[in-house]
Structures are given as C-alpha cells and as structure tokens.
Design a protein around this motif. Sequence first.
Motif, short mmCIF file in Angstrom:
data_model
loop_
_atom_site.label_atom_id
_atom_site.label_comp_id
_atom_site.label_asym_id
_atom_site.label_seq_id
_atom_site.Cartn_x
_atom_site.Cartn_y
_atom_site.Cartn_z
N PRO A 119 36.09 34.30 86.84
CA PRO A 119 35.94 35.65 87.04
C PRO A 119 36.57 36.16 88.31
N ALA A 120 37.17 35.31 89.50
CA ALA A 120 38.13 35.74 90.31
C ALA A 120 39.41 35.82 90.10
N LEU A 121 39.74 34.94 89.16
CA LEU A 121 40.93 34.87 88.63
C LEU A 121 41.36 36.53 87.67
N ASP A 122 40.22 36.53 86.94
CA ASP A 122 40.40 37.91 86.07
C ASP A 122 40.41 38.77 86.86
N SER A 123 39.71 39.07 88.09
CA SER A 123 39.70 40.24 89.05
C SER A 123 41.05 40.38 89.50
N LEU A 124 41.67 39.41 90.07
CA LEU A 124 42.96 39.24 90.61
C LEU A 124 44.03 39.92 89.56
N GLN A 125 43.98 39.39 88.41
CA GLN A 125 44.75 40.10 87.13
C GLN A 125 44.45 41.33 87.02
N ALA A 126 43.35 41.93 86.87
CA ALA A 126 43.10 43.18 86.85
C ALA A 126 43.56 44.06 87.96
N GLU A 127 43.53 43.60 89.04
CA GLU A 127 43.77 44.39 90.16
C GLU A 127 45.52 44.30 90.31
N MET A 128 46.08 43.12 90.26
CA MET A 128 47.43 42.81 90.58
C MET A 128 48.37 42.67 89.66
N GLY A 129 47.70 42.45 88.27
CA GLY A 129 48.68 41.72 87.06
C GLY A 129 49.57 43.12 86.51
N GLY A 130 50.65 42.87 85.93
CA GLY A 130 51.64 44.02 85.74
C GLY A 130 53.24 43.32 85.61
N ASP A 131 53.98 44.33 85.78
CA ASP A 131 55.60 43.76 85.54
C ASP A 131 56.06 42.71 86.76
N ASP A 132 55.37 42.66 88.00
CA ASP A 132 55.83 41.99 88.96
C ASP A 132 54.97 40.57 89.06
N PHE A 133 53.76 40.55 88.60
CA PHE A 133 52.88 39.57 88.74
C PHE A 133 51.72 39.12 87.41
N GLN A 134 51.61 38.07 87.14
CA GLN A 134 50.73 37.52 85.91
C GLN A 134 49.80 36.42 86.39
N VAL A 135 48.55 36.19 86.02
CA VAL A 135 47.68 35.30 86.21
C VAL A 135 47.74 34.76 84.80
N VAL A 136 48.24 33.27 84.74
CA VAL A 136 48.10 32.72 83.34
C VAL A 136 47.46 31.55 83.41
N PRO A 137 46.10 31.72 82.92
CA PRO A 137 45.09 30.53 82.48
C PRO A 137 45.51 29.58 81.57
N VAL A 138 45.60 28.45 81.75
CA VAL A 138 45.88 27.48 80.46
C VAL A 138 44.67 26.66 80.18
N ALA A 139 44.24 26.64 79.32
CA ALA A 139 43.24 25.73 78.98
C ALA A 139 43.66 24.35 78.52
N THR A 140 43.73 23.50 79.09
CA THR A 140 44.39 22.13 79.00
C THR A 140 43.23 21.17 78.40
N GLY A 141 43.72 20.37 77.44
CA GLY A 141 42.99 19.11 76.74
C GLY A 141 42.08 19.96 75.63
N ARG A 142 40.99 19.16 75.35
CA ARG A 142 40.16 19.63 74.30
C ARG A 142 39.27 20.79 74.59
N ASN A 143 39.60 22.06 74.11
CA ASN A 143 38.93 23.25 74.48
C ASN A 143 38.93 23.76 73.17
N SER A 144 37.57 24.20 72.60
CA SER A 144 37.61 25.06 71.39
C SER A 144 37.81 26.52 71.72
N LEU A 145 38.50 27.28 70.64
CA LEU A 145 38.75 28.28 70.77
C LEU A 145 37.56 29.23 70.95
N THR A 146 36.76 28.81 69.86
CA THR A 146 35.32 29.48 70.17
C THR A 146 34.83 29.54 71.25
#
Length: 188
Positions: free
Chosen positions: A87-114
């Motif tokens: 949730p903090a990463l989501d908040s950071l992206q919502a506040e600062m994300g744009g042309d200059d900055f992106q939060v990129v979360p990568v689910a690594t290993g076995r993680n179901s899309l569901t």
Amino acid sequence: MGIVKSAVLYTALVLGANAANAQAADISALREGDMKKLVVHDDPRPASDKSFSDADGGDHSLADYEGQVVLLNFWATWCAPCREEMPALDSLQAEMGGDDFQVVPVATGRNSLTGIRKFFEEEGVEALPIRLDPKQALAREMAVLGLPITVLLNRAGQEIARLQGDADWASDSARAIISEVISAGGDS
C-alpha cells in the motif's frame, strides 16, 4: 593530440564520478526511519536486461523505463513483509508517478495472477501495474536473495541504491530521496 584527448576523457570521468558521489552523499543524508536500510552505491551499477511480463502476457524490460527514475520492487503474494509495504508503494506511485518516476512492482516466482488481483483489490492497490517474473530470470540477474528487495534506478537504468526488507515507501524520507534523484536529472 592523444594526450589532449586522454586529459579530456580523464576530466570527464572524474567529473562524472564526483557527480555520482555527490548524489550518493545527498541521498544518504536524507535517510531516516526505514530508509536507513537503503544502501546507496558510490557508483551506479548496471541493471538487468531480462524481460518480465504484464497481466496480459506482454513483454517488458527495464529499458522501457529509460529516462525515468524507477523504484523496482521484487515481491511475492506469499511474502508477508511484501504485502505489508505494497500500500505504501501504491501511495508513492499515486503521488509521484508520471513522466519522471515510476514504481514497478515485479511479482517474482510462483504468483497466480488471480492471487495478485485479489490482493490488490483487498488492499486497494490501484496505481501500480501488475508485472510478473515467474521464472525469476530478472530477480536472479539482479541478485535478489530474499523478498522484498527494492532497487532504485537512475534515468540511465542503472542501480544506484537497494533496500532489503520492507519499508514505508510513503514516508517523508522516501519521498525526499526519490525527489532528490528526480531533480538530479542526467544519468547520476
């Protein structure tokens, strides 16, 4: 002529190294609370060119974000600290994300899309994309040895800092660090 070229090249390298070291010092000075765990590199390190996918199966790589500052977060649905910081990463992206900055979360290993979609819905995560590294190719090449790991990349796509474990990425310190890297511009 060769000596002049060598002197110019040496001067450029020294000035570039000094700029990188100055930014590392600036970032280090901003670390408070959870951000004290952030290890700031003296010199930028290369990042991986391995691909990862989105929820629709499309291929992506870190090169897609060149020119932007990136906070690359490796996580998994089964990882309690990963779930806690999302949730903090989501908040950071919502506040600062744009042309200059992106939060990129990568689910690594076995993680179901569901499972990822369900978790995002339960936690109200709306600003972050779903990115997947099911075979851990990106994570392995980026030396991810445990979760969560968050890597800060400069505009040139180079690793400039790394934090192992969870953190409050919506904190004043985290926002100040990201702002410093964004405002530095260039490749440092």
